[in-house]
Scaffold this motif. Sequence first.
Motif, PDB file in Angstrom:
ATOM      1  N   ASN A  41      -1.575   6.440   3.098  1.00 31.70           N
ATOM      2  CA  ASN A  41      -1.878   5.108   2.587  1.00 31.70           C
ATOM      3  C   ASN A  41      -1.620   4.041   3.646  1.00 31.70           C
ATOM      4  O   ASN A  41      -2.370   3.077   3.773  1.00 31.70           O
ATOM      5  CB  ASN A  41      -1.039   4.816   1.341  1.00 31.70           C
ATOM      6  CG  ASN A  41      -1.810   5.056   0.058  1.00 31.70           C
ATOM      7  OD1 ASN A  41      -2.718   5.900   0.000  1.00 31.70           O
ATOM      8  ND2 ASN A  41      -1.470   4.320  -0.987  1.00 31.70           N
ATOM      9  N   SER A  47       1.553   4.285  -3.243  1.00 29.97           N
ATOM     10  CA  SER A  47       1.084   5.629  -2.929  1.00 29.97           C
ATOM     11  C   SER A  47       1.334   6.600  -4.075  1.00 29.97           C
ATOM     12  O   SER A  47       2.308   6.484  -4.821  1.00 29.97           O
ATOM     13  CB  SER A  47       1.788   6.160  -1.673  1.00 29.97           C
ATOM     14  OG  SER A  47       1.456   5.402  -0.540  1.00 29.97           O
ATOM     15  N   ALA A  49       0.832  -1.204   0.000  1.00 28.19           N
ATOM     16  CA  ALA A  49       0.000   0.000   0.000  1.00 28.19           C
ATOM     17  C   ALA A  49       0.866   1.254   0.000  1.00 28.19           C
ATOM     18  O   ALA A  49       0.567   2.236  -0.695  1.00 28.19           O
ATOM     19  CB  ALA A  49      -0.927  -0.007   1.219  1.00 28.19           C
TER      20      ALA A  49
END
Length: 210
Positions: free
Chosen positions: A142, A38, A34
């Motif tokens: 994120n 970003s 994740a």
Amino acid sequence: MSTFLENQNWRYATKQYDATKKISDADLKTIKEAVRLSASSYGLQPYKVVIVENPELREQLKAAAYGQTQITDASQLFIFANDINTGAESVDKYISNISETRGVPAHALAGFSDMMKGMISSLPAESKNVWTAKQTYIALGNLLSAASELKIDATPMEGFNAAAFNEILGFDKLGLNASVIAAVGYRHDADDAQHYKKVRKSNEELFITL
């Protein structure tokens, strides 16, 4: 309410972690992905993300973070370190990555490359470092959202001595600066903060539609 919003309401800046609980390799991999995905200006990602697990090193960092226990008790400590020497070399590496990933000849990206180099070179050193530091906060966002999806706690932290972190971690020699950090793990049952109602501005106070 959507699951995403439920998770946003569930999360909070955890004050006390259960040091006996560790994040699984699979969940850690998801959080890292994740962060990797970003958004950033131009997609340049002018930073590194250092994950500290070593207990002795974290004790040193705790002292440089005013004794905050999240530093040592959380499962992992993420340190977002912005590049302080971003320039033509960074752009060239990015262009090479685009070329390889998308199968586009590097010469076809010359205009994009020149535009980025021109923008970066026009910035005074201080402004450039502020710009790269801002990018780390997008990645931090994120991380917070991904962790909440996994019901993993996270604490974004600015309360630390960046110069001391840089020295402890050798960032000065790597052209990096500790911008913002996040402790990640599982809340302790004794952490009273988990029971507090979330306090935010109302829609009427926060949003302006023009």
